[in-house]
Design a protein around this motif. Structure first.
Motif, PDB file in Angstrom:
ATOM      1  N   ASP A   1       0.848  -1.193   0.000  1.00 15.97           N
ATOM      2  CA  ASP A   1       0.000   0.000   0.000  1.00 15.97           C
ATOM      3  C   ASP A   1       0.884   1.244   0.000  1.00 15.97           C
ATOM      4  N   LEU A   2       0.808   2.028  -1.055  1.00 15.39           N
ATOM      5  CA  LEU A   2       1.663   3.208  -1.206  1.00 15.39           C
ATOM      6  C   LEU A   2       0.904   4.512  -1.053  1.00 15.39           C
ATOM      7  N   LYS A   3      -0.349   4.418  -0.634  1.00 20.75           N
ATOM      8  CA  LYS A   3      -1.161   5.623  -0.476  1.00 20.75           C
ATOM      9  C   LYS A   3      -0.506   6.567   0.533  1.00 20.75           C
ATOM     10  N   GLY A   4      -0.383   7.831   0.129  1.00 19.45           N
ATOM     11  CA  GLY A   4       0.181   8.843   0.998  1.00 19.45           C
ATOM     12  C   GLY A   4       1.696   8.935   0.980  1.00 19.45           C
ATOM     13  N   HIS A   5       2.347   8.087   0.187  1.00 15.91           N
ATOM     14  CA  HIS A   5       3.804   8.128   0.098  1.00 15.91           C
ATOM     15  C   HIS A   5       4.269   9.334  -0.726  1.00 15.91           C
ATOM     16  N   TYR A   6       5.518   9.686  -0.526  1.00 17.96           N
ATOM     17  CA  TYR A   6       6.190  10.694  -1.342  1.00 17.96           C
ATOM     18  C   TYR A   6       7.033   9.944  -2.363  1.00 17.96           C
ATOM     19  N   ALA A   7       7.018  10.419  -3.620  1.00 21.28           N
ATOM     20  CA  ALA A   7       7.735   9.720  -4.686  1.00 21.28           C
ATOM     21  C   ALA A   7       8.819  10.607  -5.283  1.00 21.28           C
ATOM     22  N   ALA A   8       9.907   9.968  -5.678  1.00 24.45           N
ATOM     23  CA  ALA A   8      10.984  10.655  -6.393  1.00 24.45           C
ATOM     24  C   ALA A   8      11.384   9.763  -7.562  1.00 24.45           C
ATOM     25  N   ASP A   9      11.492  10.359  -8.732  1.00 24.98           N
ATOM     26  CA  ASP A   9      11.770   9.594  -9.942  1.00 24.98           C
ATOM     27  C   ASP A   9      12.632  10.431 -10.873  1.00 24.98           C
ATOM     28  N   LYS A  10      13.444   9.762 -11.683  1.00 25.28           N
ATOM     29  CA  LYS A  10      14.276  10.491 -12.646  1.00 25.28           C
ATOM     30  C   LYS A  10      13.433  11.057 -13.775  1.00 25.28           C
ATOM     31  N   VAL A  11      12.554  10.219 -14.322  1.00 25.19           N
ATOM     32  CA  VAL A  11      11.748  10.609 -15.477  1.00 25.19           C
ATOM     33  C   VAL A  11      10.297  10.212 -15.226  1.00 25.19           C
ATOM     34  N   VAL A  12       9.389  11.160 -15.418  1.00 24.17           N
ATOM     35  CA  VAL A  12       7.957  10.882 -15.244  1.00 24.17           C
ATOM     36  C   VAL A  12       7.215  11.306 -16.504  1.00 24.17           C
ATOM     37  N   GLY A  13       6.682  10.310 -17.183  1.00 23.28           N
ATOM     38  CA  GLY A  13       5.816  10.551 -18.332  1.00 23.28           C
ATOM     39  C   GLY A  13       4.373  10.340 -17.916  1.00 23.28           C
ATOM     40  N   LYS A  14       3.486  10.441 -18.872  1.00 26.20           N
ATOM     41  CA  LYS A  14       2.056  10.348 -18.583  1.00 26.20           C
ATOM     42  C   LYS A  14       1.670   8.993 -17.993  1.00 26.20           C
ATOM     43  N   ALA A  15       2.275   7.917 -18.485  1.00 31.89           N
ATOM     44  CA  ALA A  15       1.953   6.588 -17.959  1.00 31.89           C
ATOM     45  C   ALA A  15       2.304   6.488 -16.480  1.00 31.89           C
ATOM     46  N   ALA A  16       3.494   6.940 -16.126  1.00 36.30           N
ATOM     47  CA  ALA A  16       3.901   6.921 -14.715  1.00 36.30           C
ATOM     48  C   ALA A  16       2.981   7.805 -13.885  1.00 36.30           C
ATOM     49  N   ALA A  17       2.603   8.948 -14.429  1.00 37.74           N
ATOM     50  CA  ALA A  17       1.699   9.850 -13.702  1.00 37.74           C
ATOM     51  C   ALA A  17       0.373   9.156 -13.401  1.00 37.74           C
ATOM     52  N   PHE A  18      -0.173   8.436 -14.385  1.00 37.95           N
ATOM     53  CA  PHE A  18      -1.416   7.687 -14.146  1.00 37.95           C
ATOM     54  C   PHE A  18      -1.221   6.706 -12.988  1.00 37.95           C
ATOM     55  N   LEU A  19      -0.098   6.002 -12.983  1.00 34.75           N
ATOM     56  CA  LEU A  19       0.150   5.012 -11.929  1.00 34.75           C
ATOM     57  C   LEU A  19       0.340   5.677 -10.570  1.00 34.75           C
ATOM     58  N   TYR A  20       1.007   6.807 -10.540  1.00 37.72           N
ATOM     59  CA  TYR A  20       1.146   7.533  -9.270  1.00 37.72           C
ATOM     60  C   TYR A  20      -0.224   7.962  -8.740  1.00 37.72           C
ATOM     61  N   VAL A  21      -1.115   8.366  -9.631  1.00 33.44           N
ATOM     62  CA  VAL A  21      -2.477   8.730  -9.217  1.00 33.44           C
ATOM     63  C   VAL A  21      -3.179   7.496  -8.640  1.00 33.44           C
ATOM     64  N   LEU A  22      -3.098   6.389  -9.339  1.00 38.27           N
ATOM     65  CA  LEU A  22      -3.808   5.181  -8.916  1.00 38.27           C
ATOM     66  C   LEU A  22      -3.281   4.617  -7.599  1.00 38.27           C
ATOM     67  N   ILE A  23      -1.984   4.752  -7.336  1.00 34.69           N
ATOM     68  CA  ILE A  23      -1.462   4.230  -6.070  1.00 34.69           C
ATOM     69  C   ILE A  23      -1.611   5.234  -4.937  1.00 34.69           C
ATOM     70  N   GLY A  24      -1.988   6.461  -5.266  1.00 42.17           N
ATOM     71  CA  GLY A  24      -2.332   7.436  -4.232  1.00 42.17           C
ATOM     72  C   GLY A  24      -1.168   8.174  -3.599  1.00 42.17           C
ATOM     73  N   VAL A  25      -0.119   8.453  -4.386  1.00 47.72           N
ATOM     74  CA  VAL A  25       0.983   9.209  -3.789  1.00 47.72           C
ATOM     75  C   VAL A  25       0.518  10.612  -3.418  1.00 47.72           C
ATOM     76  N   LYS A  26       1.187  11.179  -2.439  1.00 48.50           N
ATOM     77  CA  LYS A  26       0.828  12.502  -1.932  1.00 48.50           C
ATOM     78  C   LYS A  26       1.578  13.594  -2.679  1.00 48.50           C
ATOM     79  N   GLU A  27       2.849  13.317  -2.969  1.00 54.58           N
ATOM     80  CA  GLU A  27       3.695  14.327  -3.601  1.00 54.58           C
ATOM     81  C   GLU A  27       4.738  13.625  -4.461  1.00 54.58           C
ATOM     82  N   GLU A  28       5.141  14.280  -5.544  1.00 52.62           N
ATOM     83  CA  GLU A  28       6.066  13.684  -6.505  1.00 52.62           C
ATOM     84  C   GLU A  28       7.178  14.665  -6.842  1.00 52.62           C
TER      85      GLU A  28
END
Length: 119
Positions: free
Chosen positions: A28-55
């Motif tokens: 369960d990653l809801k509410g986590h903070y994420a850091a990534d080298k490259v974020v495209g639209k596909a990754a953004a969709f997945l970050y939304v679905l897993i419920g990250v708080k900040e990227e």
């Protein structure tokens, strides 16, 4: 990398695979903070679905930034690009191409899975 309190998740896998695998493995990653080298639209969709708080991203595409902003995810980045390029630099990322005309994260998830199967 995803972080929340003492909970830290990292992966050596490339692309969006970790963002698919962690939830499939019951993490369960809801509410986590994420850091990534490259974020495209596909990754953004997945970050939304897993419920990250900040990227945070070193590089983000305009469409990914829009997705994250529309879903209330706080975002910071270094470089904003029109679209993410493929690893060889000869064109656009296959995931970016596959999701470019999609606006719904759930629909995006289906397309991401289909695209990964073809790669």
């Amino acid at each position: 990398m995803l972080v929340s309190g003492e909970s830290v998740y990292t992966s050596n896998e490339r692309g969006v695979k970790p963002l698919l695998n962690w939830p499939q493995n019951g993490i369960d990653l809801k509410g986590h903070y994420a850091a990534d080298k490259v974020v495209g639209k596909a990754a953004a969709f997945l970050y939304v679905l897993i419920g990250v708080k900040e990227e945070y991203a070193t590089v983000i595409s305009k469409s990914a930034l829009t997705v994250l902003q529309e879903h209330g995810i706080l975002m910071s980045y270094n470089i904003l690009v029109e679209m993410i390029r493929n690893r060889s630099g000869t064109g656009y990322c296959p995931m970016e191409q596959a999701t470019k005309d999609i606006s719904d994260p759930c629909e995006g998830l289906d397309v991401i899975k289909e695209t990964l199967e073809k790669l």
